[in-house]
Enzyme design. Structure first.
Site, PDB file in Angstrom:
ATOM      1  N   GLU A  97      -4.082   3.154  11.623  1.00 38.60           N
ATOM      2  CA  GLU A  97      -4.986   2.869  10.484  1.00 38.60           C
ATOM      3  C   GLU A  97      -5.718   4.177  10.165  1.00 38.60           C
ATOM      4  O   GLU A  97      -6.906   4.337  10.441  1.00 38.60           O
ATOM      5  CB  GLU A  97      -5.968   1.753  10.882  1.00 38.60           C
ATOM      6  N   HIS A 152      -2.004  -3.034  10.525  1.00 33.78           N
ATOM      7  CA  HIS A 152      -2.097  -1.956   9.526  1.00 33.78           C
ATOM      8  C   HIS A 152      -0.862  -1.053   9.522  1.00 33.78           C
ATOM      9  O   HIS A 152      -0.123  -1.030   8.566  1.00 33.78           O
ATOM     10  CB  HIS A 152      -3.364  -1.114   9.693  1.00 33.78           C
TER      11      HIS A 152
HETATM   12 ZN   LIG Z   1      -8.231  -5.540  11.787  1.00 30.99          ZN
END
Ligand SMILES: [Zn+2]
Ligand SMILES: [Zn+2]
Lengths: 505, 505
Positions: free
Chosen positions: B350, B375
């Site tokens: 992320e 992510h």
């Molecule tokens: Zn999360």
């Protein structure tokens, strides 16, 4: 039953292994990742390894500073707001001195500094200007004062002296000859707005450049700036006029090609470390099929007449506004259907849209056998086309700053060339229209690519690969290419020695 | 010699072909592109095809309007500034009603609307609040007034009545329980700044939620909102407290799991179209290795004790701030080295950074045999890892709005899930922390994915694939998965009939 497909077992146990086994697997995965990136296959010699360690010390310092909570990472911000910061960087200074090979995507009317135009053209007594109702600045070099009911023509000097402040006035000219602004987010609220100013600036510049008095000198200035930026060779997207003389007589495109050729010839002779320049014939995409057919035929004629100077064909203008390559299919298929060679260097996929007619330009560029692709910004959204392009070794011309200032992307770490570099896709770095946003040559774009697109691990091998690939994918013949490569290699070796001398303890 | 490699012939002639041959090649290329996208393999039945034509008429209208020079495309702008616009869209309303399957990435303390907390918790006479020196709001539910030298505690009601304006005060609370703002670009100048407010809002929310009086009711409200959003099943990233009672006595995580389980059981019984909820044990990554080892062991214990409710383990917190998964290797290898099952559902990649220690989390997630990846924003910069993940059919949990408001990307058309969808990479759509930015359920994220990530061609087949894949990649056992799939399919069929009845001419 049909949903058997959906069964999966998530609770499989990871193979038990000790930490060392894990870490050695991890290292080899990281190595495999590196190997496939742009430059991952380049083997540096002993001197280059030393220079690499100098460069990477600077890069690591700049990146780790940037990654701090209050850090500042230039590629994340609009180039026009961080240009000065970039130029303070050791990494940038290194890249500036580095022989970068070829600039393969750069437009002939936005290659040289507008300051040069302001100083050398707008102070001429025969340089006239008017401001039309829309606020558009128009320029003309002419023996006699132009007259128009639409627009009041005066010499630029008259405008300047009436303004009462020459330097403010020249700054105003600069603003109108470029899209440059300190506050791009305020000045341009959409891609259409920035393209509007982009088109307007081109119209102004062309009034100054497309005159027999200036045309060759402007090109010489462009070569001077590229040479100073340590570029060895250039292929310009060339409009080739229409150039007029001081009496308003329109010159042929043959005249323009001849001038470019004489200038580059003379320049290369004066600067043996510069190899030369060729042109890619471009025309606006905002026209009808019949005009496009004339352009294709004109390009064929010029390429046959000047086989060493005119190397191909391309369309320009905001792609999102269309029309598409498919719309011009009859004209674009004409050469191949008639057994005529006309290499294509299409701008294609310069868009954020996906699945609209515009991003299919990449597909048509492929089917029309393009030699390279300009921008190809949409390529990551077309994995099948990307695979086919790669199989045919068709390079993407990446212009990171152009894509950023024309508002396709803000933070360059989100630019599609980051994944392209990660997978070692054939690509070259260029600058599109550096003069339009206050850049020169291709060093700023190389910096953005090196810092923002290549990730922390991009190193001297990456840069060497980018430089040598710019030669590999150039539209030069076999003998020329070998000579160009030799010339670049020589400059490269000198550069490495210089860096060692200056920075090796 | 070495530069022979660089020779290329750019002047090959495209194979002469007539326009029809060209166009049929073109069509088949477009079809091949479509086939590999998310949903490209889904065959719609007759009713679904009709509903698809309704949906695509709306979508085409909205996209062609958006693509105009003065057009407005919501996925290009920060969600917090365009939420109202999105909710006016026919496409959004369609998606909202559509059975979307499972929400697989959503955090237990940011699932239900803060308005619910304000109305149902902060008006209680035993709900206290203080504002510490840094401006952080803290809440506590307790029988007796808390005392502290650091921070002056009063009931929220006292603060509210002193403010003289309840609705302004409640808006102030809302601002502190979320990162919501109408002017995100002004409020947050960096990822660190928005994460700071993000952490601060969580701290405030937890003071309200982590009390025995509220814990179950908040979760029930969360399920209510997901159910109203036509989600059938949820896997929460669950902190599981520490929950305290009104006397300050700390409850075990066993207590929290039991409450979640009772609530979801009761809710599913009351709403037979809802399948249930499971938890993924999460812990903050900002801790030392010894504490991480305790967490791993605690997760193992809970999973063994509650095999139907606790399905795995994950670390949370801003990845760029670290530490990395590699740092916790001893703890994370512990289960496999000891022959214990502990499925991982790691947040990984992320980040906008590439080649730094943080984006290598994707690599470690793979090596640690993660079941899914939260992510995976950095995945496009790791083609080799991406290939391996795909071979193992490990899905990415994509949370487009989260990535946008937490400032990884501005225009969602530049989000890496666009290329992932284009290549049909296994992925699911979720909402991460909807309550934090004024969203509910997962419909807004589905809208962004459908309009901004999938391109113009994403259609009902795409949506059906996203919904069914959310079940496919859920951490349910085989029998459960079949039942969940059946339940979703039933809701889907009803939805299709409803749409036909309402919108088919
Ligand atoms: Zn999360
Ligand atoms: Zn261009």
């Amino acid at each position: 039953c049909s949903f058997l497909l959906f069964f999966n077992d998530y609770i499989s146990i990871a193979k038990a292994e000790d930490k060392n086994t894990y870490l050695s697997k991890r290292r080899s995965l990281l190595q495999e990742e590196w190997k496939i990136t742009t430059g991952g296959g380049v083997v540096l010699n002993a001197d280059e390894l030393k220079v690499n360690s100098i460069l990477m010390k600077w890069k690591a310092a700049e990146m780790s500073e940037a990654a701090k909570p209050k850090g500042f990472f230039p590629p994340a911000y609009n180039f026009m707001t961080v240009k000065a910061k970039i130029e303070e960087s050791d990494v940038f200074r290194f890249i500036k001195k580095m022989p970068k090979g070829a600039a393969l995507h750069i437009h002939d009317t936005s290659m040289a500094s507008p300051h040069w135009l302001i100083r050398n053209v707008t102070y001429r007594p025969d340089c006239y200007m008017c401001i039309d109702k829309t606020g558009q600045l128009l320029f003309r070099l002419t023996k006699s004062q132009p007259v128009s009911s639409q627009c009041k023509w005066d010499t630029v000097n008259q405008y300047r002296s009436r303004s009462g402040n020459s330097s403010l006035f020249d700054a105003y000219l600069y603003g109108n000859l470029t899209i440059f602004t300190d506050h791009p987010a305020k000045a341009y609220r959409s891609q259409y707005e920035v393209w509007h100013q982009f088109g307007s600036a081109f119209q102004a510049v062309e009034g100054l450049v497309f005159n027999t008095e200036i045309f060759g000198a402007y090109f010489e200035q462009a070569l001077t700036e590229l040479y100073a930026d340590n570029v060895q060779y250039v292929e310009t997207r060339a409009l080739l006029g229409p150039v007029v003389d001081l009496n308003g007589a329109v010159q042929t495109k043959d005249w323009a090609v001849t001038v470019y050729n004489e200038v580059q010839h003379k320049f290369s002779k004066q600067h043996p470390a510069f190899f030369g320049a060729k042109s890619i014939y471009i025309t606006q995409r905002s026209k009808d099929l019949v005009s496009m057919m004339s352009d294709v035929k004109e390009a064929i004629r010029l390429r046959e007449k000047f086989p060493d100077s005119v190397v191909g064909f391309d369309l320009v203008g905001m792609e999102d506004q269309g029309p598409t390559l498919e719309y011009f299919l009859d004209a674009l298929l004409y050469p191949s259907q008639n057994g005529i060679k006309l290499p294509y260097f299409f701008h294609a996929g310069e868009t954020d849209w996906e699945g609209m007619s515009v991003d299919a330009n990449i597909l048509d560029a492929l089917l029309l056998n393009t030699s390279r692709i300009g921008h190809g910004y949409a390529i990551m959204k077309h994995p099948h086309i990307r695979k086919l392009l790669r199989e045919r070794d068709i390079a993407i011309e990446v212009n990171p700053i152009s894509n950023q200032v024309l508002m396709l992307v803000d933070d360059l770490r989100n630019h599609p060339a980051a994944p392209l570099m990660a997978e070692g896709f054939p690509l070259v770095i260029s600058s599109d229209d550096p003069a339009m946003w206050g850049s020169t040559g291709i060093s700023h774009d190389f910096y953005e690519a090196f810092m923002g697109l290549g990730g922390a691990w991009a190193n001297l091998a990456t840069l060497k690969k980018l430089a040598s690939d710019s030669i590999r994918y150039s539209a030069t013949g076999q003998t020329e290419k070998a000579a160009l490569y030799k010339l670049w290699q020589k400059a490269w070796d000198v550069f490495i020695k210089d860096m060692l001398r200056q920075h090796w303890p």
